[in-house]
Design a protein around this motif. Sequence first.
Motif, short mmCIF file in Angstrom:
data_model
loop_
_atom_site.label_atom_id
_atom_site.label_comp_id
_atom_site.label_asym_id
_atom_site.label_seq_id
_atom_site.Cartn_x
_atom_site.Cartn_y
_atom_site.Cartn_z
N GLN A 184 42.27 -25.66 5.22
CA GLN A 184 41.72 -26.90 5.76
C GLN A 184 42.79 -27.98 5.85
OE1 GLN A 184 39.02 -27.44 7.24
NE2 GLN A 184 39.05 -29.67 7.42
N VAL A 232 43.88 -29.93 9.29
CA VAL A 232 43.90 -31.39 9.39
C VAL A 232 45.27 -31.88 9.87
CG1 VAL A 232 43.85 -33.52 8.04
CG2 VAL A 232 42.05 -31.82 7.74
N MET A 270 37.69 -34.27 14.47
CA MET A 270 37.16 -33.33 13.47
C MET A 270 35.83 -33.79 12.88
SD MET A 270 40.68 -32.21 11.50
CE MET A 270 39.98 -30.63 10.94
N GLN A 297 35.17 -36.35 10.99
CA GLN A 297 35.35 -36.73 9.59
C GLN A 297 35.68 -38.22 9.52
OE1 GLN A 297 38.07 -34.35 7.29
NE2 GLN A 297 37.46 -32.43 8.29
N VAL A 336 40.37 -37.74 6.05
CA VAL A 336 41.56 -37.15 6.68
C VAL A 336 42.81 -37.59 5.94
CG1 VAL A 336 42.97 -37.11 8.77
CG2 VAL A 336 40.48 -36.88 8.94
N THR A 392 43.08 -35.69 2.64
CA THR A 392 43.52 -34.30 2.83
C THR A 392 45.00 -34.24 3.15
OG1 THR A 392 41.33 -33.68 3.68
CG2 THR A 392 43.15 -32.20 4.19
#
Length: 303
Positions: free
Chosen positions: A8, A12, A29, A31, A36, A39
């Motif tokens: 993942q 990203v 995405m 999100q 983001v 991540t």
Amino acid sequence: MRYLPKLQQLKVFQQVIRSGSIRGAARAMNQSQPAVSRTLRELEQTLETQLIVRGNQGMALTETGRAFAQRMQFILEELERAADEIRQINQYSQGSVAIGFSSLLALTVFPALNEAFKTQFPQSKLLIKEGQLSTLLPALREGKLDFAVGTAGPGFPLEDLVREPLFSAPFGVIARQGHPLAGATTLEELQGARWVLPETDMGYYQQIQLSMNGFNAPAGETPVRTDSVVCGLNMVLQSDYLTIVAKAMRAPFGLQDRLCLLNIDTLPEAEYCVLYSQKSPLTFAARRFLDLLRSQCQSYRWS
């Protein structure tokens, strides 16, 4: 580095690069921006390096970010190919194959090849990228193509690729009927001609260019370069250009009555090969397609 990045995190990072910003990646995405950013920060902590620099002009990859992005893209392409191959083996009739080749194959063996492949894989997806081998190699190395077909002469960096001879094809000089040089029988007589040639300086056309002293034209005019067969043939028909193509390419457009093949037999045959990665094995569907390609090329009358 104690741990490997998570999948993942790679996705990203890939989306941030594609979108050009964290906001754009978050929107693509579905999100939140903080998610983001978190991540991305976790990925940098795992790798123990900064991947992206943020400033007033937007974001930019660091040197380590560019290096990691290149290898990461290959990894994600390979994971997708691996998952696709599992689906192909489980379902047999489905799969996808991405191949690259010049217009010669497109105008000769490909229609029959496609029919034979679709008989075995009726729900398969075929992606065809047409071009000279020099323009196909980057996509092949990035994992975007399963294999590519073309002429690989001196100067091609092929250390990381498998090179398999496929077939030989005779080439000739093509002009319109009634061209002032239509009666030429030697290459020396064509030194003042105007040329339209494929967009490459490697492989077969590099070999021909050396033998013809660079296709010298009136007043030092350089050849027009294009990988468009339609554009090239139209310039031959309408503007008195000459071109060098495989002899088998005259028939598909039904232009035998408007084009003539000059009576010059000194051009060498082009040796075509298929190239694929040494590191990345071909998928189930790609192997079947390549088997059919070998068979079609061996039985086709290239002269």
